[in-house]
Design an enzyme around this catalytic site. Structure first.
Site, PDB file in Angstrom:
ATOM      1  N   HIS A  84      -4.164  -7.027  -9.591  1.00 19.96           N
ATOM      2  CA  HIS A  84      -4.030  -5.978  -8.575  1.00 19.96           C
ATOM      3  C   HIS A  84      -3.238  -6.485  -7.376  1.00 19.96           C
ATOM      4  CE1 HIS A  84      -7.404  -2.985  -9.810  1.00 19.96           C
ATOM      5  NE2 HIS A  84      -6.614  -3.302 -10.801  1.00 19.96           N
ATOM      6  N   TYR A 126     -11.656   1.864  -1.227  1.00 22.12           N
ATOM      7  CA  TYR A 126     -12.746   1.675  -0.269  1.00 22.12           C
ATOM      8  C   TYR A 126     -12.740   2.886   0.661  1.00 22.12           C
ATOM      9  CZ  TYR A 126     -13.146  -3.298  -1.582  1.00 22.12           C
ATOM     10  OH  TYR A 126     -13.353  -4.479  -2.263  1.00 22.12           O
ATOM     11  N   PRO A 129     -21.205  -7.474  -0.028  1.00 23.97           N
ATOM     12  CA  PRO A 129     -20.134  -7.470  -1.028  1.00 23.97           C
ATOM     13  C   PRO A 129     -18.855  -6.722  -0.641  1.00 23.97           C
ATOM     14  CG  PRO A 129     -21.949  -6.058  -1.713  1.00 23.97           C
ATOM     15  CD  PRO A 129     -22.388  -6.730  -0.459  1.00 23.97           C
ATOM     16  N   LYS A 186     -16.136 -11.376  -1.526  1.00 27.50           N
ATOM     17  CA  LYS A 186     -15.967 -12.804  -1.232  1.00 27.50           C
ATOM     18  C   LYS A 186     -16.987 -13.738  -1.891  1.00 27.50           C
ATOM     19  CE  LYS A 186     -12.338 -12.966   0.926  1.00 27.50           C
ATOM     20  NZ  LYS A 186     -11.723 -12.641  -0.335  1.00 27.50           N
ATOM     21  N   TYR A 197      -8.613 -10.711   2.389  1.00 24.44           N
ATOM     22  CA  TYR A 197      -9.075 -10.140   1.129  1.00 24.44           C
ATOM     23  C   TYR A 197      -8.508 -10.918  -0.057  1.00 24.44           C
ATOM     24  CZ  TYR A 197     -10.660  -6.624  -2.214  1.00 24.44           C
ATOM     25  OH  TYR A 197     -11.296  -5.992  -3.239  1.00 24.44           O
TER      26      TYR A 197
HETATM   27  P1  RFL Z   1     -25.969 -17.024  -8.677  1.00 23.84           P
HETATM   28  O1  RFL Z   1     -24.979 -16.242  -9.447  1.00 23.84           O
HETATM   29  O2  RFL Z   1     -27.086 -16.325  -8.022  1.00 23.84           O
HETATM   30  O3  RFL Z   1     -26.533 -18.109  -9.694  1.00 23.84           O
HETATM   31  C1  RFL Z   1     -27.656 -18.912  -9.381  1.00 23.84           C
HETATM   32  C2  RFL Z   1     -28.272 -19.369 -10.679  1.00 23.84           C
HETATM   33  O4  RFL Z   1     -29.361 -20.244 -10.418  1.00 23.84           O
HETATM   34  C3  RFL Z   1     -30.441 -19.907 -11.260  1.00 23.84           C
HETATM   35  N1  RFL Z   1     -31.682 -20.380 -10.605  1.00 23.84           N
HETATM   36  C4  RFL Z   1     -32.398 -21.441 -11.044  1.00 23.84           C
HETATM   37  N2  RFL Z   1     -32.226 -22.270 -12.082  1.00 23.84           N
HETATM   38  C5  RFL Z   1     -33.150 -23.252 -12.280  1.00 23.84           C
HETATM   39  N3  RFL Z   1     -34.254 -23.397 -11.485  1.00 23.84           N
HETATM   40  C6  RFL Z   1     -34.470 -22.577 -10.421  1.00 23.84           C
HETATM   41  N4  RFL Z   1     -35.540 -22.722  -9.634  1.00 23.84           N
HETATM   42  C7  RFL Z   1     -33.508 -21.540 -10.163  1.00 23.84           C
HETATM   43  N5  RFL Z   1     -33.421 -20.557  -9.222  1.00 23.84           N
HETATM   44  C8  RFL Z   1     -32.300 -19.870  -9.518  1.00 23.84           C
HETATM   45  C9  RFL Z   1     -30.353 -18.390 -11.389  1.00 23.84           C
HETATM   46  O5  RFL Z   1     -31.010 -17.907 -12.552  1.00 23.84           O
HETATM   47  C10 RFL Z   1     -28.834 -18.188 -11.450  1.00 23.84           C
HETATM   48  O6  RFL Z   1     -28.344 -18.221 -12.783  1.00 23.84           O
HETATM   49  O7  RFL Z   1     -25.261 -17.919  -7.550  1.00 23.84           O
HETATM   50  P2  RFL Z   1     -23.821 -18.605  -7.521  1.00 23.84           P
HETATM   51  O8  RFL Z   1     -23.568 -19.382  -8.799  1.00 23.84           O
HETATM   52  O9  RFL Z   1     -23.756 -19.295  -6.221  1.00 23.84           O
HETATM   53  O10 RFL Z   1     -22.773 -17.416  -7.561  1.00 23.84           O
HETATM   54  C11 RFL Z   1     -22.682 -16.504  -6.483  1.00 23.84           C
HETATM   55  C12 RFL Z   1     -22.255 -15.131  -6.972  1.00 23.84           C
HETATM   56  O11 RFL Z   1     -23.092 -14.735  -8.036  1.00 23.84           O
HETATM   57  C13 RFL Z   1     -22.302 -14.078  -5.855  1.00 23.84           C
HETATM   58  O12 RFL Z   1     -21.839 -14.630  -4.640  1.00 23.84           O
HETATM   59  C14 RFL Z   1     -21.430 -12.857  -6.180  1.00 23.84           C
HETATM   60  O13 RFL Z   1     -21.937 -12.173  -7.289  1.00 23.84           O
HETATM   61  C15 RFL Z   1     -21.362 -11.931  -4.967  1.00 23.84           C
HETATM   62  N6  RFL Z   1     -20.641 -10.682  -5.258  1.00 23.84           N
HETATM   63  C16 RFL Z   1     -19.251 -10.632  -5.285  1.00 23.84           C
HETATM   64  N7  RFL Z   1     -18.532 -11.730  -5.056  1.00 23.84           N
HETATM   65  C17 RFL Z   1     -17.161 -11.691  -5.149  1.00 23.84           C
HETATM   66  O14 RFL Z   1     -16.505 -12.739  -4.946  1.00 23.84           O
HETATM   67  N8  RFL Z   1     -16.472 -10.545  -5.477  1.00 23.84           N
HETATM   68  C18 RFL Z   1     -17.138  -9.396  -5.716  1.00 23.84           C
HETATM   69  O15 RFL Z   1     -16.490  -8.407  -6.060  1.00 23.84           O
HETATM   70  C19 RFL Z   1     -18.572  -9.391  -5.603  1.00 23.84           C
HETATM   71  N9  RFL Z   1     -19.264  -8.289  -5.862  1.00 23.84           N
HETATM   72  C20 RFL Z   1     -21.357  -9.543  -5.577  1.00 23.84           C
HETATM   73  C21 RFL Z   1     -20.632  -8.345  -5.885  1.00 23.84           C
HETATM   74  C22 RFL Z   1     -22.749  -9.558  -5.627  1.00 23.84           C
HETATM   75  C23 RFL Z   1     -23.414  -8.432  -5.976  1.00 23.84           C
HETATM   76  N10 RFL Z   1     -24.839  -8.533  -5.998  1.00 23.84           N
HETATM   77  C24 RFL Z   1     -25.644  -8.070  -7.042  1.00 23.84           C
HETATM   78  C25 RFL Z   1     -25.499  -9.364  -5.014  1.00 23.84           C
HETATM   79  C26 RFL Z   1     -21.291  -7.216  -6.238  1.00 23.84           C
HETATM   80  C27 RFL Z   1     -22.680  -7.243  -6.279  1.00 23.84           C
HETATM   81  C28 RFL Z   1     -23.307  -5.967  -6.690  1.00 23.84           C
HETATM   82  C1  PHB Z   2     -17.031  -4.896  -8.139  1.00 24.88           C
HETATM   83  O1  PHB Z   2     -16.119  -4.542  -8.923  1.00 24.88           O
HETATM   84  O2  PHB Z   2     -18.191  -5.081  -8.534  1.00 24.88           O
HETATM   85  C2  PHB Z   2     -16.721  -5.071  -6.704  1.00 24.88           C
HETATM   86  C3  PHB Z   2     -15.407  -4.982  -6.273  1.00 24.88           C
HETATM   87  C4  PHB Z   2     -15.116  -5.142  -4.920  1.00 24.88           C
HETATM   88  C5  PHB Z   2     -16.147  -5.378  -4.023  1.00 24.88           C
HETATM   89  C6  PHB Z   2     -17.448  -5.485  -4.460  1.00 24.88           C
HETATM   90  C7  PHB Z   2     -17.750  -5.329  -5.814  1.00 24.88           C
HETATM   91  O3  PHB Z   2     -15.835  -5.500  -2.699  1.00 24.88           O
END
Ligand code: RFL
Ligand code: PHB
Length: 395
Positions: A76, A205, A297, A301, A389
């Site tokens: 994109h 957005y 989110p 980032k 971004y």
């Molecule tokens: P995670 O993915 O939470 O993974 C942590 C892992 O640790 C395990 N764990 C344990 N394992 C052993 N013993 C324990 N005591 C433990 N406690 C926990 C868990 O089971 C898990 O597998 O953290 P990590 O690796 O730091 O990754 C971070 C990302 O997952 C998170 O920042 C992103 O998903 C945030 N986020 C987005 N980030 C982006 O860069 N671009 C996006 O478009 C974006 N969209 C989003 C998002 C997060 C979302 N949610 C649900 C918070 C959209 C959503 C909806």
């Molecule tokens: C997503 O596709 O899940 C998504 C994309 C952009 C955002 C957050 C989530 O800012």
């Protein structure tokens, strides 16, 4: 699988941060073990991020995890902002000297990294629940975990907590040195997946009097959509029709545009938070990704910040192995926190500009509109958004 009781780097958590770190360490010949509390299926199916920055894509490619990404990810070159029934496109390459983003879901990044690790990587134990990390101040920190019904220990030269916001590793940093910064937002995101081609080629957005909405995608046939909702909203109260009607109302724009509707296959509500825990290391224990910081989110980032942390950390471990220098490890926290706070600011800016706070009055709404007008009118204002971004280079 043989379970070692000592390793060089013990990695807690097999989300994107832990899996990518393990990959990078393996490539540099640094021994490690990953302990993940959930099963493989859960980690591979957890719906989360969708957008990868250039530097995240670069590291996945250089670590050998870019093959499917290069075939399937959607490149994109911009995003669309909507407000006041108007729209404005932010063009990344022209505003950032050629940077762009990739749409490739976190689920897919995890699947690719897990497959590689099980094929030729370091040990990765699923359903290995870490209870505590002890001895951050010693030269042999110990990880206590439960696996296959048995309590076990893993002694390590170093421990990295990649265990997300609810993990246990952060507790290894003593209270007396820990500082936390936090903001909880007075709204949540209601996210849905729908079996329908995205109604736009790029992410949209939208600021609207009814609250924020986001149109994203997972593939040319699957849409990912989000609606701002009050905290505590129960998805069961929302029929598919109500969701599509609300999305339609929030994306409304002059000049005609149609939101394509289709079957909704998953629904979930997620609260939003900004959070930083400083420092990101103590003694021989390091924190990376969501274990150390959370962003709302709206700036896409979170996953990219997690990748940036482990890139810095993997370099520091390689430097230790090759040159015997701990300089990179000592600088880790300060190096990462500069980028973390930039991302915190940007994520909070995007969130505050596009959402409707339940306590906000007409004055605050006019300020939001004025900010969005400014981005549309000034290449400088647009470039500030685009640079943040599309992602700043990793120093
Ligand atoms: P995670 O993915 O939470 O993974 C942590 C892992 O640790 C395990 N764990 C344990 N394992 C052993 N013993 C324990 N005591 C433990 N406690 C926990 C868990 O089971 C898990 O597998 O953290 P990590 O690796 O730091 O990754 C971070 C990302 O997952 C998170 O920042 C992103 O998903 C945030 N986020 C987005 N980030 C982006 O860069 N671009 C996006 O478009 C974006 N969209 C989003 C998002 C997060 C979302 N949610 C649900 C918070 C959209 C959503 C909806
Ligand atoms: C997503 O596709 O899940 C998504 C994309 C952009 C955002 C957050 C989530 O800012």
């Amino acid at each position: 699988m043989h379970t070692p009781n000592h390793t060089t780097v013990g990695i807690i958590g097999g989300g994107p941060a832990g899996l990518l770190l393990a990959r990078l360490l393996h490539r540099s010949g640094v021994e490690c073990v990953v302990l993940e509390s959930r099963d493989r299926d859960y980690v591979e199916q957890r719906q989360r991020a969708g957008i990868l920055e250039q530097s995240t894509v670069d590291v996945l490619r250089s670590s050998g995890a870019g093959e499917r990404l290069d075939r399937e990810a959607l490149v994109h070159d911009g995003i669309e902002l909507r407000w006041d029934r108007r729209s404005h496109r932010i063009d990344f390459p022209s505003l950032t000297g050629g940077r762009r983003v990739w749409v490739y879901a976190q689920t897919e990044v995890c699947k690719d990294l897990i497959a590689l690790q099980l094929e030729d990587g370091a040990p990765l134990l699923f359903e290995a629940h870490v209870r505590a990390v002890e001895g951050a101040d010693t030269d042999r920190p110990v990880v206590h975990y439960t696996h296959e019904g048995q309590d076990r220990t893993l002694t390590c030269d170093y421990v990295v907590g990649c265990d997300g916001f609810h993990g246990v590793t952060r507790d290894a940093v003593p209270e007396r040195v820990r500082r936390t910064y936090e903001r909880v937002y007075p709204y949540s995101w209601f996210g849905v997946l729908a079996d329908v081609p995205p109604s736009s080629d790029e992410l949209v957005y939208a600021h609207s009097p009814r609250g924020f909405a986001l149109l994203s995608m997972r593939s040319p046939t699957v849409s990912r959509l989000y609606l701002q909702v009050p905290n505590g909203t129960d998805p069961a109260g929302w029929t598919d029709e109500r969701i599509w009607d609300e999305l339609d109302a929030r994306f409304a724009v002059d000049g005609g545009w149609t939101l394509k509707r289709g079957p909704i296959t998953s629904k979930g509500v997620l609260p939003m938070r900004s959070f930083v825990s400083e420092p990101m290391s103590h003694g021989r224990v390091f924190l990376a990704g969501d274990a150390a910081h959370i962003v709302p989110p709206t700036g896409a980032k979170g996953l990219n910040l997690a990748a940036a942390d482990v890139i810095v950390l993997a370099r520091a471990f390689a430097e230790l192995k090759e040159a015997g220098s701990t300089a990179g490890l000592e600088a880790y926290s300060a190096t990462c926190l500069r980028r973390v706070w930039r991302a915190e600011h940007f994520s909070s800016f995007m969130t505050g500009t596009l959402h409707t706070d339940p306590a906000q009055g007409p004055f605050e709404t006019r300020l939001q509109i004025s900010q969005l007008d400014r981005i549309a009118a000034s290449p400088h204002a647009a470039a500030e958004l685009a640079e943040n971004y599309a992602g700043l280079p990793i120093g």
